[in-house]
Design an enzyme around this catalytic site. Structure first.
Site, PDB file in Angstrom:
ATOM      1  N   CYS A  34       0.804  -1.225   0.000  1.00  0.00           N
ATOM      2  CA  CYS A  34       0.000   0.000   0.000  1.00  0.00           C
ATOM      3  C   CYS A  34       0.840   1.279   0.000  1.00  0.00           C
ATOM      4  O   CYS A  34       1.446   1.605  -1.003  1.00  0.00           O
ATOM      5  CB  CYS A  34      -0.983  -0.061   1.167  1.00  0.00           C
ATOM      6  SG  CYS A  34      -2.383   1.048   0.951  1.00  0.00           S
TER       7      CYS A  34
ATOM      8  N   ARG B 266     -12.470   6.247  -1.052  1.00  0.00           N
ATOM      9  CA  ARG B 266     -11.509   5.245  -0.572  1.00  0.00           C
ATOM     10  C   ARG B 266     -11.913   3.870  -1.098  1.00  0.00           C
ATOM     11  O   ARG B 266     -13.101   3.569  -1.241  1.00  0.00           O
ATOM     12  CB  ARG B 266     -11.487   5.207   0.955  1.00  0.00           C
ATOM     13  CG  ARG B 266     -10.845   6.421   1.578  1.00  0.00           C
ATOM     14  CD  ARG B 266     -10.491   6.165   3.031  1.00  0.00           C
ATOM     15  NE  ARG B 266      -9.261   5.411   3.186  1.00  0.00           N
ATOM     16  CZ  ARG B 266      -8.042   5.930   3.098  1.00  0.00           C
ATOM     17  NH1 ARG B 266      -7.878   7.209   2.837  1.00  0.00           N
ATOM     18  NH2 ARG B 266      -6.973   5.180   3.262  1.00  0.00           N
TER      19      ARG B 266
ATOM     20  N   HIS C 223      -3.297  -5.595   2.434  1.00  0.00           N
ATOM     21  CA  HIS C 223      -2.909  -5.745   3.834  1.00  0.00           C
ATOM     22  C   HIS C 223      -3.522  -7.052   4.314  1.00  0.00           C
ATOM     23  O   HIS C 223      -4.010  -7.846   3.528  1.00  0.00           O
ATOM     24  CB  HIS C 223      -3.516  -4.610   4.671  1.00  0.00           C
ATOM     25  CG  HIS C 223      -2.993  -3.252   4.365  1.00  0.00           C
ATOM     26  ND1 HIS C 223      -1.824  -2.768   4.903  1.00  0.00           N
ATOM     27  CD2 HIS C 223      -3.485  -2.252   3.602  1.00  0.00           C
ATOM     28  CE1 HIS C 223      -1.638  -1.516   4.495  1.00  0.00           C
ATOM     29  NE2 HIS C 223      -2.624  -1.183   3.695  1.00  0.00           N
TER      30      HIS C 223
HETATM   31  N1  GLN Z   1      -2.062   6.926   2.183  1.00  0.00           N
HETATM   32  C1  GLN Z   1      -2.257   5.990   1.163  1.00  0.00           C
HETATM   33  C2  GLN Z   1      -3.657   5.961   0.575  1.00  0.00           C
HETATM   34  O1  GLN Z   1      -4.664   6.135   1.268  1.00  0.00           O
HETATM   35  C3  GLN Z   1      -1.843   4.615   1.658  1.00  0.00           C
HETATM   36  C4  GLN Z   1      -2.738   4.034   2.724  1.00  0.00           C
HETATM   37  C5  GLN Z   1      -2.278   2.704   3.240  1.00  0.00           C
HETATM   38  O2  GLN Z   1      -1.091   2.341   3.230  1.00  0.00           O
HETATM   39  N2  GLN Z   1      -3.215   1.925   3.718  1.00  0.00           N
HETATM   40  O3  GLN Z   1      -3.746   5.765  -0.595  1.00  0.00           O
END
Ligand code: GLN
Length: 253
Positions: A94, A128, A194
């Site tokens: 990520c 998101r 993740h």
């Molecule tokens: N900040 C990044 C995003 O939201 C990565 C987030 C994360 O590693 N979960 O895209």
């Protein structure tokens, strides 16, 4: 035989159980009879990355990414790129994955530099991408599934010279549009998954370990098969749960 795992920015880049990837790598390598050492590498340090056997870089929110981006690009980038050219096995998740591309443009408009290991660019999206992910990947030479959990606003677009880690069967992956997930260059894998990822995908854990052993000790090094029955039950439970919701087509086994 001894393997040294580099945990890059363990204090800054570590969310949604990313540290479990270090535990999975360490345990499965030890069960295969290897001696394992984990070396934490933080801001400001300038190690020779070729001395490591496996490198892991976890995720982080934009704030943590902003803290490490310049250090990664300017202090560590050249040695890390050399090590990947030399065959270093690497997994980045990520926020860490985003910083291995060309750049990440955050929601506030900041441009975070990447180390350009992957021909990929990321920009913050307005929504998101959150939830379970199932991916089909050929990175081990035959089709396998990866299961994980994603939570990111960044959308990553691969350039012509980048290969994806796999194709999304369920979830969003790189950008929710083109069906690609993650990126691969030599023995380096970047992904949005993740979970932790590796405990539920023992085949990828073993692939990283096998590649690391082959780089250091040569192709003759025969590793024993390590039982993965419990891990695969966790893997299959994720697929069964999504299939039960009627949301999964063929291809996930
Ligand atoms: N900040 C990044 C995003 O939201 C990565 C987030 C994360 O590693 N979960 O895209």
């Amino acid at each position: 035989m001894r393997l040294t795992i580099c945990h890059l920015y363990p204090d800054q880049m570590n969310i949604y159980g990313d540290r479990g990837n270090i535990i999975a790598l360490s345990r499965r390598a030890a069960w295969a009879g290897l001696e394992v050492a984990v070396r934490r590498v933080e801001l400001g340090e300038r190690p020779d990355f070729r001395t490591f056997d496996i490198l892991f870089l976890g995720g982080g929110q934009d704030r943590e990414q902003a803290r490490v981006a310049r250090d990664l690009a300017e202090v560590k980038g050249p040695s890390l790129r050399e090590a990947v050219e030399d065959g270093l096995a690497l997994l980045a998740v990520c926020g860490g994955y985003q910083l291995l591309g060309r750049s990440f443009i955050t929601a506030s408009g900041a441009v975070l530099p990447g180390i350009e290991l992957f021909d990929a660019s990321t920009e913050a999206g307005r929504t998101r991408c959150i939830g379970d992910v199932i991916v089909r990947s050929d990175v081990a030479g035959a089709p396998r599934t990866l299961v994980g959990f994603e939570n990111h606003s960044g959308k990553t677009y691969l350039g012509a010279r980048a290969a994806p880690l796999g194709r999304v069967l369920f979830g969003h992956g790189n950008n929710g549009q083109d069906g690609s997930e993650g990126a691969v260059y030599r023995h380096a894998c970047g992904t949005y998954l993740h979970g932790s990822l590796l405990p539920k995908n023992p085949w990828l854990t073993d692939l990283l370990i096998r590649r690391a052993v082959e780089r250091r000790y040569g192709p003759a090094a025969a590793l024993p098969h390590v039982d993965d029955e419990v891990e695969m039950r966790a893997h299959e439970a994720v697929i069964a749960r999504i299939r039960a919701r009627g949301k999964l087509g063929k291809g996930a086994t």
